[in-house]
Scaffold this motif. Structure first.
Motif, PDB file in Angstrom:
ATOM      1  N   GLU A  67     -29.487  21.481  39.190  1.00  0.00           N
ATOM      2  CA  GLU A  67     -29.681  22.575  38.238  1.00  0.00           C
ATOM      3  C   GLU A  67     -31.152  22.959  38.142  1.00  0.00           C
ATOM      4  OE1 GLU A  67     -27.947  21.035  34.701  1.00  0.00           O
ATOM      5  OE2 GLU A  67     -25.882  21.198  35.458  1.00  0.00           O
ATOM      6  N   ARG A  68     -32.048  21.961  38.154  1.00  0.00           N
ATOM      7  CA  ARG A  68     -33.480  22.261  38.096  1.00  0.00           C
ATOM      8  C   ARG A  68     -33.936  22.989  39.356  1.00  0.00           C
ATOM      9  NH1 ARG A  68     -36.680  19.030  34.846  1.00  0.00           N
ATOM     10  NH2 ARG A  68     -38.347  20.450  35.508  1.00  0.00           N
ATOM     11  N   LEU A  69     -33.438  22.552  40.520  1.00  0.00           N
ATOM     12  CA  LEU A  69     -33.798  23.207  41.773  1.00  0.00           C
ATOM     13  C   LEU A  69     -33.286  24.641  41.805  1.00  0.00           C
ATOM     14  CD1 LEU A  69     -33.165  20.224  44.182  1.00  0.00           C
ATOM     15  CD2 LEU A  69     -35.323  21.473  44.016  1.00  0.00           C
ATOM     16  N   CYS A  70     -32.113  24.848  41.229  1.00  0.00           N
ATOM     17  CA  CYS A  70     -31.542  26.198  41.186  1.00  0.00           C
ATOM     18  C   CYS A  70     -32.351  27.087  40.254  1.00  0.00           C
ATOM     19  CB  CYS A  70     -30.085  26.127  40.736  1.00  0.00           C
ATOM     20  SG  CYS A  70     -29.292  27.752  40.559  1.00  0.00           S
ATOM     21  N   ALA A  71     -32.616  26.583  39.042  1.00  0.00           N
ATOM     22  CA  ALA A  71     -33.305  27.400  38.040  1.00  0.00           C
ATOM     23  C   ALA A  71     -34.757  27.673  38.416  1.00  0.00           C
ATOM     24  CB  ALA A  71     -33.236  26.706  36.681  1.00  0.00           C
TER      25      ALA A  71
ATOM     26  N   LEU B 150     -38.031  12.037  49.465  1.00  0.00           N
ATOM     27  CA  LEU B 150     -38.280  13.290  48.759  1.00  0.00           C
ATOM     28  C   LEU B 150     -39.470  13.195  47.799  1.00  0.00           C
ATOM     29  CD1 LEU B 150     -34.581  14.216  47.898  1.00  0.00           C
ATOM     30  CD2 LEU B 150     -36.048  15.398  49.543  1.00  0.00           C
ATOM     31  N   ALA B 151     -40.137  12.052  47.758  1.00  0.00           N
ATOM     32  CA  ALA B 151     -41.279  11.867  46.854  1.00  0.00           C
ATOM     33  C   ALA B 151     -42.298  12.979  47.052  1.00  0.00           C
ATOM     34  CB  ALA B 151     -41.921  10.511  47.101  1.00  0.00           C
ATOM     35  N   GLY B 152     -42.815  13.509  45.948  1.00  0.00           N
ATOM     36  CA  GLY B 152     -43.742  14.623  46.013  1.00  0.00           C
ATOM     37  C   GLY B 152     -43.056  15.968  46.011  1.00  0.00           C
ATOM     38  N   ILE B 153     -41.761  15.981  45.631  1.00  0.00           N
ATOM     39  CA  ILE B 153     -40.969  17.211  45.667  1.00  0.00           C
ATOM     40  C   ILE B 153     -41.626  18.300  44.830  1.00  0.00           C
ATOM     41  CG2 ILE B 153     -39.469  16.384  43.797  1.00  0.00           C
ATOM     42  CD1 ILE B 153     -37.137  17.807  45.231  1.00  0.00           C
ATOM     43  N   SER B 154     -42.076  17.971  43.616  1.00  0.00           N
ATOM     44  CA  SER B 154     -42.853  18.868  42.755  1.00  0.00           C
ATOM     45  C   SER B 154     -43.112  18.126  41.450  1.00  0.00           C
ATOM     46  CB  SER B 154     -42.124  20.191  42.485  1.00  0.00           C
ATOM     47  OG  SER B 154     -40.993  19.988  41.672  1.00  0.00           O
TER      48      SER B 154
ATOM     49  N   GLU C 199     -42.855  19.076  38.366  1.00  0.00           N
ATOM     50  CA  GLU C 199     -41.859  19.306  37.319  1.00  0.00           C
ATOM     51  C   GLU C 199     -40.525  18.615  37.611  1.00  0.00           C
ATOM     52  OE1 GLU C 199     -41.549  22.917  40.101  1.00  0.00           O
ATOM     53  OE2 GLU C 199     -43.098  21.585  39.293  1.00  0.00           O
ATOM     54  N   LEU C 200     -40.256  18.327  38.895  1.00  0.00           N
ATOM     55  CA  LEU C 200     -38.993  17.682  39.261  1.00  0.00           C
ATOM     56  C   LEU C 200     -39.123  16.172  39.411  1.00  0.00           C
ATOM     57  CD1 LEU C 200     -37.684  20.212  41.946  1.00  0.00           C
ATOM     58  CD2 LEU C 200     -36.732  19.838  39.670  1.00  0.00           C
ATOM     59  N   ALA C 201     -40.359  15.669  39.432  1.00  0.00           N
ATOM     60  CA  ALA C 201     -40.574  14.240  39.684  1.00  0.00           C
ATOM     61  C   ALA C 201     -39.840  13.336  38.688  1.00  0.00           C
ATOM     62  CB  ALA C 201     -42.071  13.936  39.693  1.00  0.00           C
ATOM     63  N   PRO C 202     -39.870  13.611  37.364  1.00  0.00           N
ATOM     64  CA  PRO C 202     -39.158  12.719  36.432  1.00  0.00           C
ATOM     65  C   PRO C 202     -37.645  12.677  36.682  1.00  0.00           C
ATOM     66  CG  PRO C 202     -40.738  14.089  35.251  1.00  0.00           C
ATOM     67  CD  PRO C 202     -40.649  14.637  36.637  1.00  0.00           C
ATOM     68  N   THR C 203     -37.056  13.826  36.998  1.00  0.00           N
ATOM     69  CA  THR C 203     -35.619  13.877  37.282  1.00  0.00           C
ATOM     70  C   THR C 203     -35.293  13.100  38.543  1.00  0.00           C
ATOM     71  OG1 THR C 203     -35.539  16.078  36.270  1.00  0.00           O
ATOM     72  CG2 THR C 203     -33.638  15.411  37.584  1.00  0.00           C
TER      73      THR C 203
ATOM     74  N   PHE D 158     -39.944  15.190  55.725  1.00  0.00           N
ATOM     75  CA  PHE D 158     -40.102  16.497  55.101  1.00  0.00           C
ATOM     76  C   PHE D 158     -41.578  16.877  55.162  1.00  0.00           C
ATOM     77  CE2 PHE D 158     -36.541  14.345  52.940  1.00  0.00           C
ATOM     78  CZ  PHE D 158     -35.515  15.215  53.292  1.00  0.00           C
ATOM     79  N   THR D 159     -41.878  17.977  55.841  1.00  0.00           N
ATOM     80  CA  THR D 159     -43.269  18.332  56.116  1.00  0.00           C
ATOM     81  C   THR D 159     -43.788  19.458  55.229  1.00  0.00           C
ATOM     82  OG1 THR D 159     -42.558  19.843  57.869  1.00  0.00           O
ATOM     83  CG2 THR D 159     -43.094  17.571  58.511  1.00  0.00           C
ATOM     84  N   SER D 160     -42.973  19.945  54.307  1.00  0.00           N
ATOM     85  CA  SER D 160     -43.432  21.006  53.406  1.00  0.00           C
ATOM     86  C   SER D 160     -42.714  20.864  52.073  1.00  0.00           C
ATOM     87  CB  SER D 160     -43.138  22.389  54.003  1.00  0.00           C
ATOM     88  OG  SER D 160     -41.735  22.636  54.015  1.00  0.00           O
ATOM     89  N   ALA D 161     -43.276  21.516  51.049  1.00  0.00           N
ATOM     90  CA  ALA D 161     -42.659  21.492  49.724  1.00  0.00           C
ATOM     91  C   ALA D 161     -41.274  22.129  49.771  1.00  0.00           C
ATOM     92  CB  ALA D 161     -43.551  22.222  48.719  1.00  0.00           C
ATOM     93  N   PHE D 162     -41.120  23.194  50.550  1.00  0.00           N
ATOM     94  CA  PHE D 162     -39.815  23.845  50.646  1.00  0.00           C
ATOM     95  C   PHE D 162     -38.780  22.908  51.259  1.00  0.00           C
ATOM     96  CE2 PHE D 162     -36.704  26.103  53.276  1.00  0.00           C
ATOM     97  CZ  PHE D 162     -36.026  26.796  52.280  1.00  0.00           C
ATOM     98  N   GLN D 163     -39.168  22.186  52.314  1.00  0.00           N
ATOM     99  CA  GLN D 163     -38.231  21.258  52.938  1.00  0.00           C
ATOM    100  C   GLN D 163     -37.803  20.171  51.957  1.00  0.00           C
ATOM    101  OE1 GLN D 163     -39.526  19.634  56.678  1.00  0.00           O
ATOM    102  NE2 GLN D 163     -39.835  21.639  57.623  1.00  0.00           N
ATOM    103  N   ARG D 164     -38.742  19.673  51.150  1.00  0.00           N
ATOM    104  CA  ARG D 164     -38.384  18.642  50.165  1.00  0.00           C
ATOM    105  C   ARG D 164     -37.403  19.193  49.133  1.00  0.00           C
ATOM    106  NH1 ARG D 164     -43.911  17.522  50.815  1.00  0.00           N
ATOM    107  NH2 ARG D 164     -44.321  15.480  51.738  1.00  0.00           N
ATOM    108  N   ARG D 165     -37.649  20.408  48.682  1.00  0.00           N
ATOM    109  CA  ARG D 165     -36.775  20.986  47.662  1.00  0.00           C
ATOM    110  C   ARG D 165     -35.394  21.298  48.224  1.00  0.00           C
ATOM    111  NH1 ARG D 165     -41.795  24.832  45.970  1.00  0.00           N
ATOM    112  NH2 ARG D 165     -42.992  23.223  44.868  1.00  0.00           N
TER     113      ARG D 165
END
Length: 204
Positions: A63-67, A122-126, A128-132, A170-177
């Motif tokens: 849901e966080r990734l979607c929003a 997926l560490a370092g995804i973002s 705001e998403l790290a706690p989730t 995962f080599t970019s933030a987009f790939q992690r997300r």
């Protein structure tokens, strides 16, 4: 075009290795279950609660990734999942047609271990998403520990842990997300099968 540039021999080789490794775990000697299992009810109730908790964590991440990042359609990301080499854990021994106590416990633990490592990747995804993500990883780890302890109690734990396969990079933030969306979706599907098997085991 962005999916084509992600394809590489190394990623495809890693995916093939992961799939081969998963296939090995599917081939296990096990005795089919009868109407009841020998698993303690306290363990089964704990596992069912852990399934619900991890499912809620996975839903929260999706849901966080979607929003936040508009990654709302996991089915549209399946090609990217193959390009990144994101595997799915088998649960053939936990299906209603071939339900097996030993095989199901092994595949549950093996699958949860796989998702532990995928979530670590997926560490370092973002920020705001790290706690989730951290909460999801912690609850998956706790669930895997519960399964392992029960396997040890039953004398079913393997003497030597299986060789760990290479994880996707995962080599970019987009790939992690995007990877986070797919991993969370695959994990929830995995848990749906696990939940049905555990409910069967819990029947008197």
């Amino acid at each position: 075009e962005w999916t084509a540039c992600l394809l590489s021999p190394s990623l495809l080789s890693a995916l093939q290795l992961l799939l081969w490794h998963s296939a090995l775990w599917m081939v296990q000697e096990a005795t089919p279950l009868g109407p009841a299992s020998s698993l303690p009810q306290s363990f089964l109730l704990k596992c069912l609660e852990q399934v619900r908790k991890v499912q809620a964590d996975g839903a929260a991440l999706q849901e966080r990734l979607c929003a936040t990042h508009k990654l709302c359609h996991p089915e549209e990301l399946m090609l990217l999942g193959h390009a990144l080499g994101i595997p799915q854990a088998p649960l053939s021994s936990c299906s209603s047609q071939t339900l097996q106590l030993m095989g199901c416990l092994h595949q549950l633990h093996s699958g949860l271990s796989l998702y532990q490592r995928l979530l670590q990747a997926l560490a370092g995804i973002s920020p705001e998403l790290a706690p989730t993500l951290d909460m999801l990883q912690l609850d998956v780890t706790d669930f895997a520990i519960s399964i392992w302890q029960q396997m040890e109690d039953l004398g079913l734990a393997p003497a030597v842990p299986p060789t760990q396969a290479t994880m996707p990079t995962f080599t970019s933030a987009f790939q992690r997300r995007a990877g986070g969306t797919l991993v969370a979706s695959n994990l929830r599907s995995f848990l749906e099968v696990a939940h049905r098997a555990l409910r069967h085991f819990a029947k008197p």
